[in-house]
Design a protein around this motif. Structure first.
Motif, PDB file in Angstrom:
ATOM      1  N   ASN A  48    -103.981   8.109 -54.822  1.00  0.00           N
ATOM      2  CA  ASN A  48    -104.997   8.155 -53.767  1.00  0.00           C
ATOM      3  C   ASN A  48    -106.165   7.224 -54.081  1.00  0.00           C
ATOM      4  O   ASN A  48    -106.683   6.531 -53.182  1.00  0.00           O
ATOM      5  N   LEU A  86    -106.971  -0.770 -52.491  1.00  0.00           N
ATOM      6  CA  LEU A  86    -106.100  -1.870 -52.084  1.00  0.00           C
ATOM      7  C   LEU A  86    -106.807  -2.899 -51.203  1.00  0.00           C
ATOM      8  O   LEU A  86    -106.608  -4.109 -51.385  1.00  0.00           O
ATOM      9  N   ILE A 110     -96.631   2.700 -52.829  1.00  0.00           N
ATOM     10  CA  ILE A 110     -97.801   3.192 -52.110  1.00  0.00           C
ATOM     11  C   ILE A 110     -98.138   2.291 -50.923  1.00  0.00           C
ATOM     12  O   ILE A 110     -98.885   2.712 -50.033  1.00  0.00           O
ATOM     13  N   ARG A 111     -97.592   1.052 -50.905  1.00  0.00           N
ATOM     14  CA  ARG A 111     -97.729   0.213 -49.718  1.00  0.00           C
ATOM     15  C   ARG A 111     -96.622  -0.831 -49.725  1.00  0.00           C
ATOM     16  O   ARG A 111     -96.443  -1.543 -50.715  1.00  0.00           O
ATOM     17  N   THR A 137    -104.988   3.603 -53.675  1.00  0.00           N
ATOM     18  CA  THR A 137    -104.780   3.289 -52.263  1.00  0.00           C
ATOM     19  C   THR A 137    -106.093   2.896 -51.595  1.00  0.00           C
ATOM     20  O   THR A 137    -106.130   1.986 -50.751  1.00  0.00           O
ATOM     21  N   GLU A 138    -107.177   3.566 -51.965  1.00  0.00           N
ATOM     22  CA  GLU A 138    -108.488   3.227 -51.408  1.00  0.00           C
ATOM     23  C   GLU A 138    -108.986   1.875 -51.915  1.00  0.00           C
ATOM     24  O   GLU A 138    -109.802   1.219 -51.244  1.00  0.00           O
TER      25      GLU A 138
END
Length: 238
Positions: free
Chosen positions: A91, A97, A178-179, A94-95
């Motif tokens: 998490n 990226l 995650i992406r 991800t923020e």
């Protein structure tokens, strides 16, 4: 006062008409009654010992079961702790990226200089230490599980669906994506495959025709030679 007669001993009462031997035999069973009581006590002790052993086995099984449950509990807690840690890290990264994307674009345009360069490289290093991995390269086969196609085209120089441009790199942590990588893909031109197939068929037919012509020419040459031999009289007969 009553005087005791020296040497006088009390003897059990003996009924009239009975001899002293009968009195001794009557007293003997009373003395032998003790061994019967000892046997009963031994049986009782054995029964109590069996009960104690049974209880001990039950408590041992309970202890083993409790220990196994505790070990399973520890493994489950450790597994949950690792899973929660991985989710928290995923998490957080991800923020981050979008920030990493900005750093990458600044590097491509030559704007990653000075103090901004140091900050950007430090952030990329920290993200890598936390397990973040970047993926996605031009020329690799398209994989829908890790790629997201944003553009589509046809190209004559590819034999399968291929990533021809990386619009945005993908990131993963271990085996967890995650992406996905956002890419432009190219497929082989539909007509190119048909032209190649027709060209291969024509080449095969030409080879077969050439082989047939060579065989026919050889047969014609052999037949002409035989005819000439016959016209010239052939070899002399002996």
């Amino acid at each position: 006062m009553t005087e005791e007669t020296p040497g006088f001993e009390e003897k059990p009462d003996v009924p009239s008409g009975a001899s002293p031997d009968d009195a001794e035999s009557k007293a003997a069973p009373e003395e032998g009654a003790a061994p019967a009581g000892d046997g009963n006590e031994s049986v009782g002790l054995v029964a109590q010992l069996d009960q104690v052993r049974t209880a001990l086995n039950e408590r041992t099984l309970d202890l083993q079961r409790l220990q196994a449950e505790y070990q399973n509990y520890r493994r489950r807690v450790e597994r949950d702790r690792i899973a929660v840690k991985e989710i928290a890290i995923a998490n957080l990264l991800t923020e981050l990226l979008p920030v990493l994307d900005d750093i990458g674009r600044a590097r491509e345009h030559g704007e990653l200089v000075g103090g901004f360069k140091s900050v950007g490289e430090s952030m990329e290093t920290v993200a890598a230490k936390m397990g973040l991995q970047q993926f996605g390269k031009e020329g690799e086969p398209f994989d829908p599980t890790i790629h997201e196609a944003l553009m589509h085209s046809y190209a004559p120089d590819v034999t399968e669906t291929t990533c021809v441009a990386i619009l945005q790199p993908g990131y993963r942590i271990g085996e967890r994506t995650i992406r996905p990588a956002r890419v432009a893909v190219a497929e082989p031109q539909p007509g190119a495959q048909t032209v190649k197939a027709e060209g291969a068929e024509e080449t095969t037919e030409a080879k077969q025709a050439g082989s047939a012509n060579s065989t026919g020419s050889a047969n014609s040459t052999g037949s002409t030679g035989s005819t000439d031999d016959k016209e010239n009289g052939g070899p002399d007969e002996g």
